[in-house]
Design an enzyme around this catalytic site. Structure first.
Site, PDB file in Angstrom:
ATOM      1  CE1 TYR A 147      -3.185   0.130   0.418  1.00 17.26           C
ATOM      2  CE2 TYR A 147      -3.931   0.102   2.706  1.00 17.26           C
ATOM      3  CZ  TYR A 147      -2.978   0.435   1.752  1.00 17.26           C
ATOM      4  OH  TYR A 147      -1.831   1.075   2.138  1.00 17.26           O
ATOM      5  CD  GLU A 148     -11.679   0.596  -4.054  1.00 17.78           C
ATOM      6  OE1 GLU A 148     -11.744   0.403  -5.289  1.00 17.78           O
ATOM      7  OE2 GLU A 148     -12.304   1.499  -3.468  1.00 17.78           O
ATOM      8  CG  HIS A 149      -6.642  -2.725  -6.803  1.00 17.23           C
ATOM      9  ND1 HIS A 149      -7.489  -3.361  -7.680  1.00 17.23           N
ATOM     10  CD2 HIS A 149      -6.946  -1.398  -6.868  1.00 17.23           C
ATOM     11  CE1 HIS A 149      -8.269  -2.461  -8.259  1.00 17.23           C
ATOM     12  NE2 HIS A 149      -7.961  -1.272  -7.789  1.00 17.23           N
TER      13      HIS A 149
END
Length: 297
Positions: A147-149
């Site tokens: 996950y990046e956001h």
């Protein structure tokens, strides 16, 4: 005699744990739909080789306007070329190959893929159920968190992901787990909170060193590596590059020299690549070089 025994025990507990290189190579695959297959890649039999299917995302798989599903994961990788049959085939042909899946990623249908739980309990319950189906259907071995956001606070992220990994491992559905952070303040606070609470169930840190600027030098790369060793204390921090060399320390500009330096320090815990979809047009030459380096450990 008693004093000698006390000294030995004292020395064992206070001596730093010896670092150890690891013959682990990992490659993300399937996110860009370039028709790449497992069998396209060179696979050195003397390594542990992990394919990471990219991605499973807790969004509806509508091509027009996907929406969050609170932990109900769907497959977003190229299932035509990377099907359950092909997973079984590559693992049967190469006993050193494991295949896992990565959660989240950067985007879904060109929009940010957010971690967006309604509650810890509901997200974990949905995630365990949906991922159990995917893992069993594809006969997968492990899980990666990318996950990046985020539309959830760090503690919620830590509990959701930590509980998910713990349950999947306890049920015997996955043998290993990794996380894939990069040097962004919001990203780091989420993953470091997860690490502090659940680092004991996370086997590898796929740190995205290719997210740094493409002017990165070898000394800077080593400094970045040391910083992440502090951030994820005790973790196996893997080095990494992006196939096209557009960011970070490129494989043609010193990446392998940096890995040689870490190798001499007994700190080369493995190499991973983003991604096979892009490397296909390059003939996987850097994958071959990476594996040759690791095989020489």
């Amino acid at each position: 005699m008693a004093l000698t025994l006390i000294f030995i025990i004292f020395t064992i507990f206070l001596s730093p744990t010896k670092a150890e290189n690891i013959k682990l190579f990992r490659e993300y695959i399937g996110a860009e739909f370039t028709n790449v297959k497992f069998s396209d890649l060179p696979i050195n039999p003397n390594l542990q080789f992990d394919f990471i299917l990219s991605f499973a995302i807790d969004y509806t798989n509508s091509t027009s306007s996907p929406t969050p599903t609170n932990g109900k994961f769907n497959v977003f990788w190229d299932t035509i070329n990377l099907s359950p049959t092909q997973v079984s085939s590559i693992k049967n042909k190469h006993p050193n190959v494991r295949v896992g899946l990565s959660l989240g990623g950067d985007s879904v249908s060109n929009n940010p893929a957010y971690f967006q739980p309604k509650s810890i309990n509901s997200w974990v319950s949905n995630a365990v159920s949906s991922l159990t189906h995917i893992i069993e259907h594809f006969k997968l071995d492990g899980i990666d968190i990318d996950y990046e956001h985020f539309k959830g606070d760090p503690d919620t992220f830590a509990e959701c992901i930590g509980q998910l990994i713990s349950i999947l491992k306890r049920k015997g559905l996955v043998k290993y787990a990794s996380i894939a952070p990069f040097d962004d303040q919001d990203v780091q606070i989420h993953y470091q909170t997860l690490w502090k609470k659940y680092g004991h169930v996370i086997d590898y840190v796929n740190f995205q060193f290719y997210a740094y600027d493409n002017s990165t030098t070898i000394p800077q790369f080593i400094d970045y590596f040391e910083q992440q060793r502090k951030n994820y204390k005790g973790g196996k921090i893997l080095t990494s590059f992006i196939s096209d060399g557009s960011k970070g320390l490129a494989p043609g500009k010193g990446f392998f020299s940096a890995c040689e330096m870490l190798k001499k320090r007994q700190q080369l815990f493995g190499i991973f690549v983003w991604c096979a979809d892009e490397s296909k047009n390059l003939g996987f030459r850097y994958e071959k070089q990476s594996q040759n380096l690791l095989a020489s450990l």
